[in-house]
Scaffold this motif. Structure first.
Motif, PDB file in Angstrom:
ATOM      1  N   LEU B  10     -40.364 -87.517  75.163  1.00 30.42           N
ATOM      2  CA  LEU B  10     -39.377 -87.295  74.098  1.00 30.42           C
ATOM      3  C   LEU B  10     -40.067 -87.194  72.740  1.00 30.42           C
ATOM      4  CD1 LEU B  10     -36.556 -89.706  75.303  1.00 30.42           C
ATOM      5  CD2 LEU B  10     -36.311 -87.247  74.953  1.00 30.42           C
ATOM      6  N   GLU B  13     -42.035 -83.801  72.459  1.00 35.36           N
ATOM      7  CA  GLU B  13     -41.139 -82.639  72.385  1.00 35.36           C
ATOM      8  C   GLU B  13     -40.333 -82.652  71.077  1.00 35.36           C
ATOM      9  OE1 GLU B  13     -39.104 -82.011  76.105  1.00 35.36           O
ATOM     10  OE2 GLU B  13     -41.024 -81.523  77.058  1.00 35.36           O
ATOM     11  N   TYR B  14     -39.971 -83.835  70.631  1.00 31.30           N
ATOM     12  CA  TYR B  14     -39.280 -83.929  69.343  1.00 31.30           C
ATOM     13  C   TYR B  14     -40.189 -83.411  68.232  1.00 31.30           C
ATOM     14  CZ  TYR B  14     -36.783 -85.854  65.351  1.00 31.30           C
ATOM     15  OH  TYR B  14     -36.116 -85.982  64.162  1.00 31.30           O
ATOM     16  N   LEU B  17     -40.644 -79.607  68.275  1.00 32.88           N
ATOM     17  CA  LEU B  17     -39.483 -78.859  67.787  1.00 32.88           C
ATOM     18  C   LEU B  17     -39.278 -79.011  66.282  1.00 32.88           C
ATOM     19  CD1 LEU B  17     -37.034 -77.151  68.786  1.00 32.88           C
ATOM     20  CD2 LEU B  17     -35.720 -79.262  68.809  1.00 32.88           C
ATOM     21  N   ASN B  18     -39.495 -80.211  65.761  1.00 31.80           N
ATOM     22  CA  ASN B  18     -39.123 -80.497  64.374  1.00 31.80           C
ATOM     23  C   ASN B  18     -40.299 -80.545  63.399  1.00 31.80           C
ATOM     24  OD1 ASN B  18     -36.074 -81.251  64.448  1.00 31.80           O
ATOM     25  ND2 ASN B  18     -36.944 -82.287  66.224  1.00 31.80           N
TER      26      ASN B  18
END
Lengths: 325, 325
Positions: B10, B13-14, B17-18
């Motif tokens: 998590l 991947e967070y 993306l951000n």
């Protein structure tokens, strides 16, 4: 396996906190109220969302308005378009419907004459069949339902304001009680309203996706060789396998494992469901049902998309046909 | 260990993306704009939030307005209130500050005379020292800063509207560059604005909490035996151990592991930080700094709370003193 344990923790703690509660509103929310509800990301039943023109929608009005315009209708022998189906070769396939072009009065006529042996017709083209994103971008957006656009609002104002964008797709759905939508989830914010008939939703939160035991299925299509012959399940060549739930009828008691907590909602005419991104939904419908839905792109920034992907699970998915091979 | 792997997935991947992006607004958002930003749950730097009366706030005005009213000020020998500190016995403790009552002019006088050897004074009572939830419930809410309430808005209108509730606590913070707030997270929506001086935030998203290596520390308090003696770190009897990050200065390069992606933001006077629930923050400040913050309860429904708990990690947390025992 490691991630599965984490998903189980998230799933049980999510259920402990939220139960099966859904909010019910007697009138549509303001944009700000809806923004708060979308933040919580649980289904909401909304009453009193009036779409004045669609009150006129009986078969005669729709046939007169649409005239001879051809619309694309899904045809299956079993009412299950986009669903896992066993073929005569004994294998399970994810099968897309045959699509026929016909006038809306032909569709009504097919629906009224359905019997146990007949094919099942369902207008479910779901490609933004009334408005697509191109409409809102102003780049030209031909629709099979051009003649009905005057009756169908392109946007739900409180929804577009809350999300800060127009819809990505607006769809019209027309079918009978013989059509069933297999359980799946969409990466969209969904506003779904029933014009006539009824829709029975069986919902699971994104955290309970593992209860649906997704498997990989070869792709097939219902095809008709000639106009007078029946439909044949034709395996696709060169199509990638499809990841889909192996639970065919999650609304039937006993078909879901005990750690699933389905929420059942029946929408009557004039009622609207807000279905947040990633919520699993299986849909049955009553006789003679017409519905509309507005899909809005979900917010990709932050944690929402990352979490949906995680909850659905990465890594290899077993074949749905292993037991049969 | 199983859950740790999920947290790593998590977290990466967070970040993929951000990235380290934060939105910067040149003026405060509308309630609806802010509701959307709160949904994304990333920090936002907001300029142009004017609190007219506080422009008058120099030492003389504040001293004249507050008069002889006593305020509760945290005192430490090292500027680290509520922080992990090594005691003379060689063990690490989570140490709360000594608290002294004094007038605001006494505080300014202490701050102006600070030197390398002196104790460090920091007004950081953070218990809703200006307004607490009792104020908004109308049940009586005495405040040490009663005289300044006329200058400090109880609510941020766009924030209260977005969340649909008044603040849970409004706090005034006054201190020097010698005060440091150790890294921690709060289960609150936080609006933090600098009146004078500056605040340097080092932020980590909730998904990177494992980089902070939380440990259990015995509880202690800085105490003073007599008015003229120095502060002593006194282990508490009967207090539960405290779970706290073992990374003392995450703003110093090399102190965080490579999978941490800290975001550094310096707030100047008139600038405001929206800090969403669960975001880890370490705070340094410039000389002579005054700040205000508004805490709003976070939305407990849906997945937010469940996810924050999961990301922080359940299960036993090792002692922070194992290596030393």
């Amino acid at each position: 396996m490691n991630s599965n344990i984490s998903r189980q923790i998230l799933s049980s703690e999510y259920h402990d906190l939220n139960g099966n509660h859904i909010d019910v509103l007697d009138e549509p929310p303001t944009a700000l109220e809806f923004s708060r509800l979308a933040h919580i990301s649980r289904p909401v039943l909304i009453r009193g969302m009036q779409t004045p023109s669609v009150r006129l929608w009986d078969d005669e009005y729709l046939a007169a308005t649409m005239g001879k315009a051809k619309i694309s209708v899904a045809v299956t022998p079993n009412g299950r378009a986009d669903a896992v189906t066993r073929a005569p070769d004994g294998k399970l396939y994810f099968v897309e419907p045959h699509v026929e072009q016909m006038s809306i009065s032909d569709l009504f006529s097919k629906l009224s004459r359905e019997n146990d042996d007949s094919d099942v017709y369902y207008l479910q083209s779901q490609n933004g069949n009334v408005y697509s994103s191109r409409f809102f971008e102003g780049t030209g957006d031909p629709s099979e339902f051009e003649a009905l656009r005057a009756d169908i609002p392109g946007e739900i104002s409180w929804c577009s304001e809350a999300f800060g964008r127009p819809p990505d797709a607006v769809n019209l759905w027309i079918g009978s009680h013989k059509s069933v939508t297999s359980i799946h989830s969409d990466p969209y914010e969904n506003i779904y309203t029933v014009v006539r008939g009824s829709k029975q939703f069986t919902l699971l939160p994104p955290s309970e996706g593992s209860c649906l035991q997704e498997r990989m299925y070869p792709h097939g299509t219902w095809t008709r060789q000639g106009t007078e012959t029946g439909l044949t399940l034709t395996p696709s060549t060169n199509a990638s396998p499809i990841r889909w739930s192996s639970v065919i009828d999650p609304d039937i008691p006993g078909n879901l494992p005990p750690d699933a907590h389905p929420i059942c909602i029946t929408l009557e005419p004039g009622e609207t469901l807000y279905l947040p991104p990633g919520w699993w939904h299986h849909v049955r419908q009553g006789a003679n049902t017409i519905a509309l839905n507005w899909w809005y792109d979900m917010e990709m920034r932050g944690m929402a998309w990352v979490l949906l992907s995680f909850l659905r699970g990465a890594g290899p998915v077993p074949s749905g046909n292993d037991e049969d091979d």
